[in-house]
Design a protein around this motif. Structure first.
Motif, short mmCIF file in Angstrom:
data_model
loop_
_atom_site.label_atom_id
_atom_site.label_comp_id
_atom_site.label_asym_id
_atom_site.label_seq_id
_atom_site.Cartn_x
_atom_site.Cartn_y
_atom_site.Cartn_z
N GLY A 35 0.79 -1.23 0.00
CA GLY A 35 0.00 0.00 0.00
C GLY A 35 0.82 1.29 0.00
N ILE A 36 0.37 2.25 0.80
CA ILE A 36 1.00 3.57 0.83
C ILE A 36 2.45 3.48 1.32
N GLY A 37 2.71 2.64 2.30
CA GLY A 37 4.08 2.48 2.86
C GLY A 37 5.05 1.99 1.80
N LEU A 92 9.70 -1.83 7.72
CA LEU A 92 9.18 -2.53 8.90
C LEU A 92 7.75 -2.97 8.63
N ASP A 93 7.44 -4.21 8.96
CA ASP A 93 6.06 -4.68 8.75
C ASP A 93 5.85 -5.98 9.53
N VAL A 94 4.57 -6.28 9.83
CA VAL A 94 4.22 -7.58 10.44
C VAL A 94 4.15 -8.68 9.38
N CYS A 145 8.42 -6.29 12.33
CA CYS A 145 8.11 -5.45 13.49
C CYS A 145 6.61 -5.15 13.55
N ASN A 146 6.03 -5.50 14.70
CA ASN A 146 4.66 -5.09 14.99
C ASN A 146 4.74 -3.79 15.79
N VAL A 147 4.15 -2.72 15.28
CA VAL A 147 4.28 -1.42 15.95
C VAL A 147 3.54 -1.37 17.29
N ASN A 180 5.84 7.10 10.15
CA ASN A 180 4.88 6.25 10.88
C ASN A 180 3.66 6.09 9.99
N ASN A 181 3.65 4.97 9.23
CA ASN A 181 2.58 4.75 8.26
C ASN A 181 1.64 3.61 8.65
N ALA A 182 2.15 2.62 9.40
CA ALA A 182 1.34 1.41 9.68
C ALA A 182 -0.01 1.80 10.27
N VAL A 195 -14.11 5.37 15.55
CA VAL A 195 -12.84 5.14 16.28
C VAL A 195 -11.65 5.40 15.36
N TYR A 196 -11.76 4.98 14.09
CA TYR A 196 -10.71 5.32 13.11
C TYR A 196 -10.54 6.83 13.07
N THR A 197 -11.67 7.56 13.01
CA THR A 197 -11.64 9.03 13.01
C THR A 197 -10.91 9.55 14.25
N THR A 251 -8.65 8.01 16.08
CA THR A 251 -7.19 7.73 16.06
C THR A 251 -6.48 8.75 15.16
N LYS A 252 -7.12 9.11 14.04
CA LYS A 252 -6.45 10.02 13.10
C LYS A 252 -6.46 11.47 13.61
N HIS A 253 -7.56 11.88 14.31
CA HIS A 253 -7.52 13.19 14.98
C HIS A 253 -6.40 13.18 16.03
N PHE A 275 -9.37 9.18 0.23
CA PHE A 275 -9.38 7.74 -0.07
C PHE A 275 -8.24 7.35 -1.02
N VAL A 276 -7.60 6.23 -0.72
CA VAL A 276 -6.48 5.73 -1.54
C VAL A 276 -6.78 4.26 -1.89
N GLY A 277 -6.55 3.87 -3.12
CA GLY A 277 -6.91 2.52 -3.57
C GLY A 277 -5.97 1.43 -3.11
N THR A 278 -6.00 1.12 -1.82
CA THR A 278 -5.17 0.05 -1.24
C THR A 278 -6.06 -1.03 -0.65
N GLU A 279 -5.44 -2.06 -0.11
CA GLU A 279 -6.21 -3.15 0.51
C GLU A 279 -7.07 -2.64 1.67
N1 LIG Z 1 -6.19 3.62 2.05
C1 LIG Z 1 -6.75 4.76 2.40
O1 LIG Z 1 -7.83 5.15 1.88
C2 LIG Z 1 -6.09 5.64 3.39
C3 LIG Z 1 -5.13 5.18 4.26
N2 LIG Z 1 -4.58 6.03 5.19
C4 LIG Z 1 -3.59 5.58 6.14
O2 LIG Z 1 -2.43 5.18 5.45
C5 LIG Z 1 -1.73 4.19 6.19
C6 LIG Z 1 -1.42 3.01 5.28
O3 LIG Z 1 -2.64 2.47 4.84
P1 LIG Z 1 -2.81 1.58 3.51
O4 LIG Z 1 -1.55 1.54 2.76
O5 LIG Z 1 -4.04 2.03 2.88
O6 LIG Z 1 -3.09 0.16 4.19
P2 LIG Z 1 -2.71 -1.32 3.70
O7 LIG Z 1 -3.62 -2.21 4.47
O8 LIG Z 1 -2.68 -1.41 2.23
O9 LIG Z 1 -1.20 -1.50 4.22
C7 LIG Z 1 -0.91 -1.42 5.57
C8 LIG Z 1 0.42 -2.08 5.86
O10 LIG Z 1 0.63 -1.95 7.27
C9 LIG Z 1 1.02 -3.22 7.80
N3 LIG Z 1 0.61 -3.31 9.20
C10 LIG Z 1 -0.65 -3.44 9.69
N4 LIG Z 1 -0.62 -3.53 11.04
C11 LIG Z 1 0.68 -3.43 11.40
C12 LIG Z 1 1.35 -3.44 12.64
N5 LIG Z 1 0.69 -3.64 13.79
N6 LIG Z 1 2.70 -3.30 12.67
C13 LIG Z 1 3.38 -3.16 11.51
N7 LIG Z 1 2.80 -3.16 10.30
C14 LIG Z 1 1.47 -3.29 10.25
C15 LIG Z 1 0.30 -4.23 6.89
O11 LIG Z 1 0.91 -5.52 6.98
C16 LIG Z 1 0.45 -3.57 5.54
O12 LIG Z 1 1.66 -3.91 4.92
C17 LIG Z 1 -2.62 3.86 7.39
O13 LIG Z 1 -2.18 4.55 8.51
C18 LIG Z 1 -3.99 4.36 6.93
O14 LIG Z 1 -4.81 4.68 8.03
C19 LIG Z 1 -4.93 7.36 5.25
C20 LIG Z 1 -5.87 7.85 4.40
C21 LIG Z 1 -6.53 7.05 3.41
#
Ligand SMILES: NC(=O)C1=CN([C@@H]2O[C@H](COP(=O)(O)OP(=O)(O)OC[C@H]3O[C@@H](n4cnc5c(N)ncnc54)[C@H](O)[C@@H]3O)[C@@H](O)[C@H]2O)C=CC1
Ligand SMILES: CCCCCC(=O)/C=C/C=C\C/C=C\C/C=C\CCCC(=O)O
Length: 262
Positions: free
Chosen positions: A16-18, A35-37, A63-65, A90-92, A150-152, A154-156, A185-189
């Motif tokens: 995704g975004i990370g 870093l990722d789980v 790494c689990n954050v 800090n993206n997780a 709750v998501y709202t 955490t982000k605030h 919104f971003v087109g990720t999982e």
């Molecule tokens: N997709 C969206 O529409 C939006 C996403 N975001 C934020 O962007 C960030 C990334 O989201 P996406 O890429 O969309 O999600 P994603 O689900 O595509 O990817 C998330 C990544 O984080 C990892 N992860 C999850 N829990 C973890 C943990 N406890 N420790 C370490 N790694 C962990 C997952 O294994 C995955 O690789 C998040 O903070 C999300 O809230 C913000 C705005 C919009």
């Protein structure tokens, strides 16, 4: 701050975004600890990235954050491998209103955990070289997403924490800037699997769908591009940078100048 030769840690970077943030940092000359789980995705990604960008430019660290110990060990390993840490992203994050305690633990406490570790490693008053932290918040950190209270929250929380730590870091001469990125919104999982993760207010999903229609859906490189500005522009500290399909910009907050003294 120019990125060439700098070192970065990105959490939740396997997908995704990370993943997109990792790629743009590598393209601009940095080394990145991923870093990722998710070990399978993370290790495969790093193998591919090192083929594309050169040996040892990327390093996977499981790494689990949510875990103080795992996070601390990952920082230590990244610092040993790269010499120092200059950038933390800090993206997780997760979206699951039914597991709302997990969301608080990952989305908010995980950001706090990572930030405090980075301050210890990077602050000039502790022998570090300074640097920059970017926290991935969301537009849901600026306004309410009705299906996801709750998501709202955490982000605030991420935005409030970012602004306070940024001001505290500047007042303490740490040499570390802290900013938040707020994508729509971003087109990720996370986005495509939302239907199964709504809780109490799932019946309002029609309103959320209308908002998606209105705002559109960003792709991950568009979001990653915004990171560059927050990392490289030395004037940016304590900012919330909103990115939407039709516009992007810094969010103005109300001035509390007569009451905001510590
Ligand atoms: N997709 C969206 O529409 C939006 C996403 N975001 C934020 O962007 C960030 C990334 O989201 P996406 O890429 O969309 O999600 P994603 O689900 O595509 O990817 C998330 C990544 O984080 C990892 N992860 C999850 N829990 C973890 C943990 N406890 N420790 C370490 N790694 C962990 C997952 O294994 C995955 O690789 C998040 O903070 C999300 O809230 C913000 C705005 C919009
Ligand atoms: C339902 C999937 C959620 C995806 C995760 C995420 O963080 C995306 C959020 C994107 C935008 C919506 C957030 C909050 C709504 C706030 C204000 C709405 C104002 C819209 C307007 O009319 O301009």
């Amino acid at each position: 701050m120019a990125l060439d030769g700098k070192t970065a840690i990105v959490t939740g970077a396997a997908m995704g975004i990370g993943k997109a943030i990792t790629e743009i940092l590598l393209k601009n000359g940095a080394k990145v600890a991923v870093l990722d789980v998710n070990k399978v995705e993370g290790e495969n990604l790093v193998k591919d990235l090192n083929k594309e960008y050169g040996a040892d430019r990327a390093l996977f660290l499981s790494c689990n954050v949510e875990s103080d110990e795992e996070f601390k060990a990952a920082f230590q390993k990244a610092a040993e491998a790269f010499g120092a840490i200059d950038i933390l992203c800090n993206n997780a994050g997760i979206l699951n209103e039914e597991k709302w305690q997990d969301m608080i633990s990952i989305n908010l406490a995980g950001v706090i955990r990572g930030t405090y570790l980075a301050l210890e490693h990077m602050r000039k008053t502790n022998g570090g070289g300074g640097g920059v932290i970017v926290n991935i918040a969301s537009m849901a950190g600026l306004g309410p997403l009705l299906t996801c209270p709750v998501y709202t929250a955490t982000k605030h929380g991420v935005i409030g924490f970012t602004r306070a730590v940024a001001a505290a870091s500047a007042a303490s001469n740490y040499g570390i800037r802290v900013n938040a990125l707020c994508p729509s919104f971003v087109g990720t999982e996370l986005f495509t699997t939302i239907e199964h993760k709504l809780g109490q207010f799932a019946h309002l999903k029609g309103a959320a769908n209308q908002l998606v229609e209105k705002l559109g859906v960003l792709n991950t490189p568009e979001v990653a591009e915004c990171i560059l500005e927050l990392v490289t522009d030395e004037t940016k500290n304590g900012e919330a940078f909103m990115v939407r399909t039709e516009m992007k910009g810094y969010v103005p907050f109300p001035s509390l100048s007569s009451t905001d003294k510590p």
